[in-house]
Design a protein around this motif. Structure first.
Motif, PDB file in Angstrom:
ATOM      1  N   LEU A 100       1.113  -1.186   0.263  1.00  0.00           N
ATOM      2  CA  LEU A 100      -0.382   0.177  -0.425  1.00  0.00           C
ATOM      3  C   LEU A 100       0.873   1.019   0.082  1.00  0.00           C
ATOM      4  O   LEU A 100       1.782   1.783   0.765  1.00  0.00           O
ATOM      5  N   PHE A 101       0.476   2.051  -0.395  1.00  0.00           N
ATOM      6  CA  PHE A 101       1.753   3.128  -0.746  1.00  0.00           C
ATOM      7  C   PHE A 101       0.391   4.631  -0.727  1.00  0.00           C
ATOM      8  O   PHE A 101      -0.606   5.010  -1.092  1.00  0.00           O
ATOM      9  N   ASP A 102       0.500   5.553   0.396  1.00  0.00           N
ATOM     10  CA  ASP A 102      -0.533   6.512   0.768  1.00  0.00           C
ATOM     11  C   ASP A 102       0.015   7.970   0.511  1.00  0.00           C
ATOM     12  O   ASP A 102       0.957   8.132   0.236  1.00  0.00           O
ATOM     13  N   ASN A 103      -0.702   8.950  -0.281  1.00  0.00           N
ATOM     14  CA  ASN A 103      -0.701  10.604  -0.890  1.00  0.00           C
ATOM     15  C   ASN A 103      -1.641  11.063  -1.376  1.00  0.00           C
ATOM     16  O   ASN A 103      -2.722  10.417  -1.325  1.00  0.00           O
ATOM     17  N   SER A 104      -1.315  12.119  -1.052  1.00  0.00           N
ATOM     18  CA  SER A 104      -2.531  12.985  -1.718  1.00  0.00           C
ATOM     19  C   SER A 104      -1.674  14.502  -1.930  1.00  0.00           C
ATOM     20  O   SER A 104       0.056  14.270  -1.989  1.00  0.00           O
ATOM     21  N   ARG A 105      -1.848  15.227  -3.153  1.00  0.00           N
ATOM     22  CA  ARG A 105      -1.451  16.079  -3.618  1.00  0.00           C
ATOM     23  C   ARG A 105      -2.190  17.402  -3.960  1.00  0.00           C
ATOM     24  O   ARG A 105      -3.573  16.977  -4.557  1.00  0.00           O
ATOM     25  N   ALA A 106      -1.684  17.789  -3.588  1.00  0.00           N
ATOM     26  CA  ALA A 106      -2.305  19.924  -3.492  1.00  0.00           C
ATOM     27  C   ALA A 106      -2.278  20.385  -5.144  1.00  0.00           C
ATOM     28  O   ALA A 106      -2.389  21.624  -4.756  1.00  0.00           O
ATOM     29  N   ASP A 107      -2.439  19.783  -6.790  1.00  0.00           N
ATOM     30  CA  ASP A 107      -2.332  20.130  -7.394  1.00  0.00           C
ATOM     31  C   ASP A 107      -3.558  21.277  -7.912  1.00  0.00           C
ATOM     32  O   ASP A 107      -4.422  20.463  -7.743  1.00  0.00           O
TER      33      ASP A 107
END
Lengths: 542, 299
Positions: free
Chosen positions: A436-443
């Motif tokens: 599992l890889f967790d991420n959020s991006r604010a682009d």
């Protein structure tokens, strides 16, 4: 006295019963805008650099726009408004972008803003070792920049890329005075040495403590959606760096600061219980906070197991457990405020434990070991989530524990959480030692995030999923400026990634909170980006 | 005399070198490379990596980098911060004064409070000391803030702007020190009061308090000074939490950020600085022994 003991209780990290929701506040209490006065704003994050070209922290965005500006800015519908550029024109083949610049704009060091300045900024970004991220990502399709005349600048691309507009509305694309770019001693750190065109000038920085901006009285080129025109209302604003959320809240309730950002769910009751304070929340743009499944090896190479994980997880239950009722559930890899968000995904999957167990049986994970975990050929259904401790925010480590408990109970899935330093995390990701890889991006343009996360050669594609079909869709979505056309293409992307392939477990849409004294007017969130606004339109009622 | 001084300086330099080398080795042994740390959780492509390696000359063998670092450090050049893009001397320099101010204020407060406890409330020191030592500074800080800043509004919450802003952080840091020191002092006093000279003093008709302050205290001070010099070192390192809670500038925050992001130049500079502070404090402590105990002067 009651308020005082409540403060102690919450602050001592004890649980406070009851929830409170912040209502979308207004500035009505602060009355009509007035000029003058200065404010103190307690922020969570001290930027690692004040050079906008090297901007990398979404939490620092509210500082950038005080002293720097870009050619365009986002409206609230996914389009662009003129800012330092008065207009732009795109060629038929989508490879030539021509910008007309606003006349009469000057940098705070007295130099003139013109087409040559724009070219100097882009040239600087392409200098080796200066901003490798920008050169390799946002400017990868840029061929050259041409100065046509004083107020006309042309961007030639090697292939159609509408994200160049997003770049030219972003902090990295902000315009810095060429003179200061040349003369700054600590160019990459930024600070008082770098001059911009913004409504404020950074005039004082005390590392670890605060940064101060003074009004730029000559300012007169705000974009149409800025709330007013002419110089800023405030004479000055101090941003104080207070990392501890309970200390920020305490500083606000005791009137030592007038506005704060970053109010965790546990502290919201202190704000809403106080009639002199208001609280507003805004959802960020970009990609949602999600778990990406590593499809490169077992068990998530099997779509049935990926679907089973999503059915096993009751997302609203874990979100409520960790964030009370303040988090917004995510259904797609794209955030719900984006014009490209596919609303039809809502309610289409997830939270059905019966189905999860049935899917796992079907995928061959039918046996159970002594501890209640599912097994296949004597191997336990274990998935590893590697989190880098320095980048943990929003209590994502606690959320991971809630997810761990939930899927264990509902479907016998063993989630192993590894909270490690950045070096160990990078190594685990490089070696494929994760499921599992967790991420959020604010682009601001969700497409920019998807290109990194989903494209087969994307620099943070951790799913291992590579499909020519998906690449083709992602390419098509940035090849046109037509909003409806792009939305349709991204709908197909989401169908493929979220619905058909189940590559991702969306969790929540990241948000920002602002709490302020009711004497402060003009607070709110930047259109599209969804992060707290800069100080241009803030005022202090007398 | 000169040889003694030279030996002292030589030993100090050796300590600095050993500390810096140990820190260098520890960071080298940590998982992941410097490039990983600089990239963080952002975009990661071979092109970006190549530029970072080029910018910081990370393609040289570790030993060469180490020798280069030593050579430049010996000339007073501590390099540039990978993360903050500023010269390390500027990063550390701006944070040193607030940290020292806090550490000195906390040490003075701790010592005074310990003396007060040991002299006036000797029977209570055990309990008070235990409570103070076992309460996390984070909690002390938050409680002090919510009472004296948020509710009563006597002191500002943050920054290094005025003396008032120093009071709460200094108390927060000083309380656990006072707890430990008071325990040490009390034990010393108890032992001294059982010595024959105490009996003699009492026999001369001195009142108990005078016996305590004029005679016993000197005997109890020696271990307490050792303790204080040790805790001053701890203070320098322990400012992290205090800085975070009170929003103060200081070395603690810089260090944590540097360690988390493997910002080697900053970490090494902090280690060297901390070692230097320890060397200075140890020297001062040795001198203080001579002042307090005449027997040591003679030998």
């Amino acid at each position: 006295m009651r308020r005082f003991s409540a403060t102690i209780l919450t602050i001592a990290l004890l649980t406070v019963a009851g929830c409170s929701g912040g209502s979308p506040g207004s500035s009505a209490d602060a009355g009509a805008p007035v000029s003058g006065g200065s404010l103190t704003w307690a922020v969570e994050t001290e930027p690692i650099t004040f050079n906008p070209h090297l901007y990398s922290q979404a939490k620092a965005r509210l500082l950038v726009w005080n002293s720097f500006e870009a050619l365009l800015t986002h409206d609230d519908k996914g389009g662009y408004l003129p800012w330092l550029a008065s207009g732009y024109d795109v060629s038929q083949d989508g490879r030539t972008y021509t910008f007309t610049l606003r006349p009469g704009v000057t940098f705070s060091d007295g130099t003139k803003f013109d087409a040559a300045a724009v070219k100097t900024n882009i040239d600087q970004l392409l200098v080796p070792n200066y901003a490798p991220n920008v050169a390799a990502v946002q400017l990868k399709n840029l061929d050259r920049v041409e100065v046509k005349d004083d107020s006309t600048v042309v961007f030639q691309l090697t292939k159609p890329d509408v994200l160049i507009l997003d770049f030219l509305s972003s902090p990295q694309g902000a315009q810095v005075s060429p003179k200061s770019l040349k003369e700054a001693k600590n160019l990459k750190a930024g600070g008082t040495e770098l001059a911009g065109t913004g409504p404020f000038v950074l005039d004082r920085y005390t590392p670890g403590q605060e940064v101060h901006f003074a009004k730029n009285p000559a300012y007169n080129w705000a974009p149409a959606n800025a709330g007013h025109s002419g110089p800023a209302y405030l004479d000055g604003i101090t941003y104080r760096f207070l990392k501890e959320s309970s200390v920020r809240v305490g500083a606000l309730t005791s009137g030592q600061v007038q506005i704060i950002e970053g109010v965790p769910a546990t502290d919201e009751s202190l704000i809403s219980a106080n009639p002199d304070l208001s609280l507003v929340r805004g959802l960020n743009s970009g990609s949602t906070y999600s778990y990406y499944f590593n499809t490169a090896h077992a068990p998530f190479d099997d779509v049935l197991v990926r679907q089973a994980f999503r059915e096993a997880l009751d997302v609203p239950a874990v979100l409520n457990g960790v964030y009370r009722n303040t988090a917004t559930r995510a259904w797609s890899v794209i955030g719900p405020t984006s014009p490209f968000y596919d609303k039809s995904l809502e309610g289409s999957y997830g939270g059905d434990a019966g189905k999860a167990n049935q899917l796992l049986d079907q995928a061959g994970w039918s046996a159970k070991d002594a501890e209640g975990f599912r097994t296949k050929d004597g191997k336990r259904l274990t998935v590893r989530l590697v989190q880098s401790a320095p980048y943990i925010r929003d209590r994502r480590d606690v959320l991971a524990q809630a997810v761990q408990a939930a899927v264990k109970q509902s479907a016998g899935i063993d989630v192993q959480i590894q909270l490690v330093d950045q070096g160990t995390a990078t190594k685990a990701l490089a070696d494929g030692e994760y499921e599992l890889f967790d991420n959020s991006r604010a682009d601001t343009d969700a497409g920019a995030a998807l290109n990194l996360l989903l494209y087969s050669t994307g620099s943070i594609n951790r799913t291992g999923y590579k499909s020519p079909e998906l690449d083709k869709l992602l390419d098509a979505a940035i090849a046109t400026t037509d909003q409806a056309n792009r939305a349709e293409t991204y709908k197909q992307v989401q169908k493929l990634v979220v619905a058909d392939q189940a590559l991702v477990q969306p969790l929540y849409a990241p948000q920002d909170q602002i709490a302020a004294s009711k004497s402060v007017g003009g607070t709110g969130f930047e259109p599209t980006a969804g992060v707290p606004v800069d100080a241009y339109n803030l005022w202090l009622s007398k | 005399m000169i040889t003694a001084v030279l030996r002292r300086v030589g030993a100090g330099v050796l300590v600095l070198w050993a500390a810096a080398s140990a820190a260098y080795l520890a960071l080298l042994a940590a998982p992941g490379s410097t490039v990983d740390a600089i990239i963080g959780d952002g975009a990661d492509t071979p092109g970006i990596r190549a530029q970072i390696i080029d910018e910081w000359h990370l393609d040289r063998p570790a030993l060469v980098q180490y020798l280069d670092f030593l050579w430049r450090a010996a000339h007073g050049d501590l390099g540039r911060s990978y993360l903050l893009q500023r010269p390390v001397s500027a990063v550390i320099g701006s944070q040193l004064v607030p940290t020292l101010k806090l550490a000195v204020a906390a040490a003075v407060f701790g010592l005074v409070l310990a003396l007060v406890f040991a002299i006036f409330a000797r029977r209570l020191t055990s309990v008070i000391g235990l409570v103070l030592v076992s309460t996390p500074p984070f909690l002390i800080g938050i409680v002090l803030l919510s009472v004296f800043s948020f509710t009563l509004g006597w002191f500002p919450v943050s920054g290094d702007r005025s003396f008032a802003a120093l009071v709460l952080p200094a108390i927060t840091m000083g309380l656990p020190i006072a707890g430990t020191l008071a325990q040490v002092l009390r034990e010393g006093l108890d032992r001294a009061l059982e010595e024959p000279f105490a009996v003699t003093a009492r026999a001369r008709g001195l009142r108990e308090r005078a016996v305590l302050t004029r005679h016993a205290l000197k005997h109890a001070l020696l271990p307490a000074v050792t303790m204080l010099s040790w805790s001053f070192g701890v203070l320098i390192g322990g400012t992290v939490i205090i800085e975070q809670v009170f929003g103060r500038p200081g070395l603690g925050q810089v260090t944590v950020q540097a360690v988390n992001s493997s910002d080697l130049p900053v970490v090494l500079a902090v280690v060297i600085l901390a070692a230097a502070v320890f060397v200075v404090i140890n020297t001062v402590t040795d001198l203080a022994y001579l002042l307090i105990d005449p027997r040591l002067r003679r030998s």
